[in-house]
Design an enzyme around this catalytic site. Structure first.
Site, mmCIF file in Angstrom:
data_model
loop_
_atom_site.group_PDB
_atom_site.id
_atom_site.type_symbol
_atom_site.label_atom_id
_atom_site.label_comp_id
_atom_site.label_asym_id
_atom_site.label_seq_id
_atom_site.Cartn_x
_atom_site.Cartn_y
_atom_site.Cartn_z
ATOM 1 N N ASP A 133 0.606 -1.205 0.116
ATOM 2 C CA ASP A 133 -0.738 -0.040 -0.243
ATOM 3 C C ASP A 133 1.036 1.213 -0.312
ATOM 4 O OD1 ASP A 133 -2.040 1.748 0.357
ATOM 5 O OD2 ASP A 133 -3.107 -0.269 0.850
ATOM 6 N N HIS A 180 -2.892 3.088 -4.791
ATOM 7 C CA HIS A 180 -2.347 2.888 -3.504
ATOM 8 C C HIS A 180 -0.840 2.361 -3.864
ATOM 9 C CE1 HIS A 180 -5.311 3.792 -0.210
ATOM 10 N NE2 HIS A 180 -6.237 3.129 -1.100
ATOM 11 N N GLU A 229 -10.273 2.514 -5.098
ATOM 12 C CA GLU A 229 -10.134 3.606 -4.926
ATOM 13 C C GLU A 229 -8.598 4.713 -5.275
ATOM 14 O OE1 GLU A 229 -10.958 4.343 -1.139
ATOM 15 O OE2 GLU A 229 -9.089 3.401 -0.261
HETATM 16 C C1 ACM Z 1 -10.677 -0.581 0.798
HETATM 17 O O1 ACM Z 1 -11.348 -0.778 1.485
HETATM 18 N N1 ACM Z 1 -9.938 -0.228 0.444
HETATM 19 C C2 ACM Z 1 -10.963 -1.644 0.178
#
Ligand code: ACM
Ligand code: ZN
Length: 765
Positions: A192, A267, A333
């Protein structure tokens, strides 16, 4: 009946009852019968199995090792002893994969299954009946017969090791906990923004650079400034490939498959910090320290061929390491803004005839899926991979509610259900008061237990695409193993019963009783856990124009005491028995009482207001956000005031003004109107810039009464404010309230972007 026999029965009865109560297995088996008597493990006990079957030898090793840790007994194999534990693999159609049959008599334990997984699960059930710490006593297992098999094939727990790094020993402890409750899929979130945690031999900088950040653990996640050049990146860590192999083997011994997640295309600020050429801007950046994303890249460039080569190299190493069928590619996201600005991304869109950036994301993911399939594996991703078109064979992990899962299942794609509510275990479970700071939300044990992984919207046929469910543990706010234990215990236990036990066998009260054994075990083992949600659940219910309130506590044997005058409940307050009718404006406070003691950090509290618009329909010009529907369309006129808890009782508006029109049903004389609003700086929720009040007698022509500017400091972290206009008594029938969204202020993560409005109650008097 002979008198002696009657006496014997009376004497035996409590004994049988006790024996029954002591057999507490979680998740609750498909069928469990307890008989009298017990099997004793001692020096006269051995394990018997077909020695040519390595799987049984491994299972025997697992059980013998567990017995050695709690006793002096070192169970021999295949030795003729008086009492035997027999393990047998045979075809038993009725129990399927992972199922087992267990029979315990005083002379032997017979454990049978189709596969090693079933044998291991039978052993896990046995272990739940034994002490958890070392004892000098003999080990006694009550006689019983169990038939057991899982309801779902995907019984998952996720762990984010990027936001905070947890070493191999913590990961193994997590795996042990999962295994003891028959969870079988560990979703390891290895990549991440704030840390790359898996060694990739071909790209050493991913961990040399991307695994380390400036240590700002003393600051709250969203308050952490970005690193400055010259500051030492001392916080972090990663797993070597050797460590990963060992953890994979450790998990496999416990029938747990590890699904690695290699996030893309968003991410990935950690990867960009390591190799800046992978982003659209190709600018250098330092590893992120927390939640400040200003002026940095967190996406791969979707137009750069090098990115795809890089990811294929990375995935090749990942696939060589992990034997799992599924490879998780993230996909959530993605901020597509940078792709809009990037020449390479735009050129790629033209070349591939992609109509927007959603389709560019779909192109990206579909390419990666092709690669993963070429390696004989399957791809899974978060539900955003539906946007712009789902890759042909993708499995979808539904986290933004259930909608993504429903959509994918209807398209005949496999899905794993993990909706934020109630499957995010980074949310509060008993507070928020008195709990460690969490990211928000409120997913209590009972809510987790009540979760049904098959959405009602699916037909029986579509339901087959729901592989199961999973809980996710994001670790922005979780920095230690102790805190991690607290977040998952006991919610993980409730989830286990959700995904294993037949729906008709689920029973909250029984679960709550069985859980007490687990609590004792945690105490003996020194594990941290949440003892329960003492916060009373206040549930307003309108019935025939009357407002009634139900109070409940999740605590076993807990009672509820309440007040209506704003005072703290004590044992002298009213004890709750039936729903309370609310006829006037009151503050309700309620506490859980357990064995004569008021429990919890703070009473639950709810304001009720009586006013002239109660029960009247509200018409919105712009729709309320589907995420913040509160109790439904009449939330603004139900007499129930929103509290500081974001999800509850508030209607949210994200980009367009709130314009609410109320018909009072008849002309009424009024002299004030107020709109209650919430500010929560961290959550992008700000008090509206202005609120305008209008009235009308015919619903067509409206006259403005007043327009109020926001008087509260925009930088206040939390505020509840009523925008209220007062005027000379007027006869009106219609009321219109218009609230204009504010803009996130300078210095905020969303600076310059439209803020949310959270509104609850339009109070008319
Ligand atoms: C997430 O909670 N962004 C998968
Ligand atoms: Zn680009």
């Amino acid at each position: 009946m002979k008198k002696q026999l009657l006496i014997l029965l009376i004497l035996l009865c409590p004994f049988l009852l006790v024996a029954r109560q002591n057999v507490s297995i979680i998740p609750q088996p498909v069928s469990l019968e307890v008989h009298s008597g017990s099997f004793i493990i001692d020096e006269n006990t051995s394990i018997q199995f077909n020695a040519t079957q390595d799987e049984l030898k491994e299972a025997a090793d697992f059980f013998a090792a567990a017995v050695r840790t709690i006793s002096a007994y070192d169970l021999p194999y295949q030795l003729k002893k008086a009492k035997t534990i027999e393990l047998k693999l045979e075809e038993i159609e009725s129990i399927g994969k992972e199922g087992y049959l267990l029979d315990v008599t005083p002379q032997n334990i017979r454990l049978r299954a189709n596969d090693k997984a079933g044998i291991i699960y039978g052993m896990q059930s046995l272990l739940q009946l034994l002490p958890v710490i070392r004892t000098n006593a003999v080990l006694e297992i009550p006689c019983l017969s169990v038939t057991d098999y899982p309801r779902f094939q995907w019984r998952g727990m996720h762990l984010d090791v990027s936001r905070h790094f947890f070493g191999p020993e913590v990961v193994k402890e997590y795996i042990d906990l999962m295994a003891s409750y028959k969870l079988n899929t560990f979703h390891w979130h290895l990549v991440d923004d704030q840390g790359w945690r898996i060694e990739i031999k071909k790209y050493p900088k991913l961990t040399d650079v991307g695994a380390w950040r400036v240590d700002q653990n003393h600051l709250e996640w969203s308050d952490r400034p970005q690193a400055k050049p010259g500051e030492e990146p001392t916080y972090g860590g990663y797993y070597t490939q050797e460590q990963i192999k060992e953890i994979i083997d450790y998990a496999a011994e416990r029938n747990i498959t590890i699904v690695p997640e290699i996030e893309m295309p968003g991410h990935v600020a950690s990867a960009i910090a390591s190799y800046p050429e992978l982003s659209c801007t190709q600018k250098t950046q330092l590893p992120l320290t927390g939640g400040d994303y200003s002026n940095m890249s967190s996406n791969y460039c979707a137009g750069n061929e090098e990115v795809y080569h890089f990811l294929e190299d990375v995935l090749s190493e990942v696939i060589d390491l992990f034997p799992s069928t599924y490879i998780h590619i993230g996909g959530d996201e993605v901020n597509k803004g940078p792709w809009k600005e990037c020449e390479r991304c735009q050129a790629r869109m033209k070349e591939e005839k992609l109509k927007d950036e959603n389709e560019l994301q779909s192109y990206f993911i579909t390419r990666m899926e092709k690669f993963i399939i070429s390696k004989g594996r399957k791809m899974i991703g978060w539900d955003e991979i539906l946007e712009g078109g789902l890759a042909p064979e993708a499995t979808v992990m539904s986290w933004r509610g259930e909608a993504g899962g429903i959509e994918a299942a209807k398209m005949k794609h496999d899905v794993v259900m993990t909706p934020g509510n109630p499957c995010y275990f980074d949310h509060y479970q008993a507070g928020p008061e008195g709990e460690p700071v969490a990211i928000g939300g409120f997913n209590t044990l009972k809510k987790v237990y009540a979760y049904e992984p098959i959405p009602e919207e699916l037909t029986a046929e579509e339901a087959h695409f729901a592989l199961g469910a999973q809980a996710n543990v994001w670790t922005e706010y979780i920095t230690t193993a102790e805190h991690l234990e607290y977040m998952v215990l006991p919610r993980m236990v409730a989830l286990a019963e959700v995904v294993w036990t037949p729906k008709e066998n689920k029973d909250w009260d029984s679960f709550n009783v069985r859980l007490q054994n687990q609590f004792r075990a945690y105490e003996q083992k020194g594990l941290h856990y949440c003892p329960g949600n003492y916060t009373v659940n206040i549930k307003p219910k309108s019935e025939n124009g009357k407002l009634k309130v139900e109070l409940s506590t999740e605590i076993l044997n807990g009672e509820v005491y309440y007040t209506l005058d704003g005072s703290e409940p004590t044992l002298q307050s009213e004890k709750y028995t039936t729903p309370i009718e609310i006829n006037s404006s009151v503050v309700l406070k309620a506490s859980t009482v357990l064995y004569g003691k008021v429990k919890g950090y703070k009473p639950a509290e709810q304001n009720f207001v009586m006013h002239q618009a109660i029960g009247r329909a509200v018409e919105y010009t712009n729709p309320v956000s589907p995420y913040y529907q509160a109790d439904g369309p009449n939330t603004l006129t139900d007499g129930v005031r929103g509290t500081e808890a974001v999800g509850k009782f508030w209607h949210g508006f994200s980009d367009k003004s709130l314009i609410a029109t109320i018909d009072l049903g008849e002309t009424k004389t009024i002299q004030s109107i107020a709109l209650g609003c919430l500010q929560k700086y961290r959550d992008w929720i700000f008090l509206p810039e202005s609120v305008t009040f209008e009235v009308s007698t015919d619903g067509k022509s409206f006259a403005e009464i007043e327009s109020l500017k926001n008087p509260v400091d925009i930088n206040a972290p939390v505020a509840l404010h009523d925008f209220k206009t007062e005027f000379a008594a007027q006869k009106v029938r219609y009321i219109r309230v218009t609230a204009k969204n504010n803009v996130c202020p300078p210095g905020h993560n969303g600076a310059g972007k439209t803020a949310w409005i959270f509104a609850d109650e339009i109070v008319v008097n």
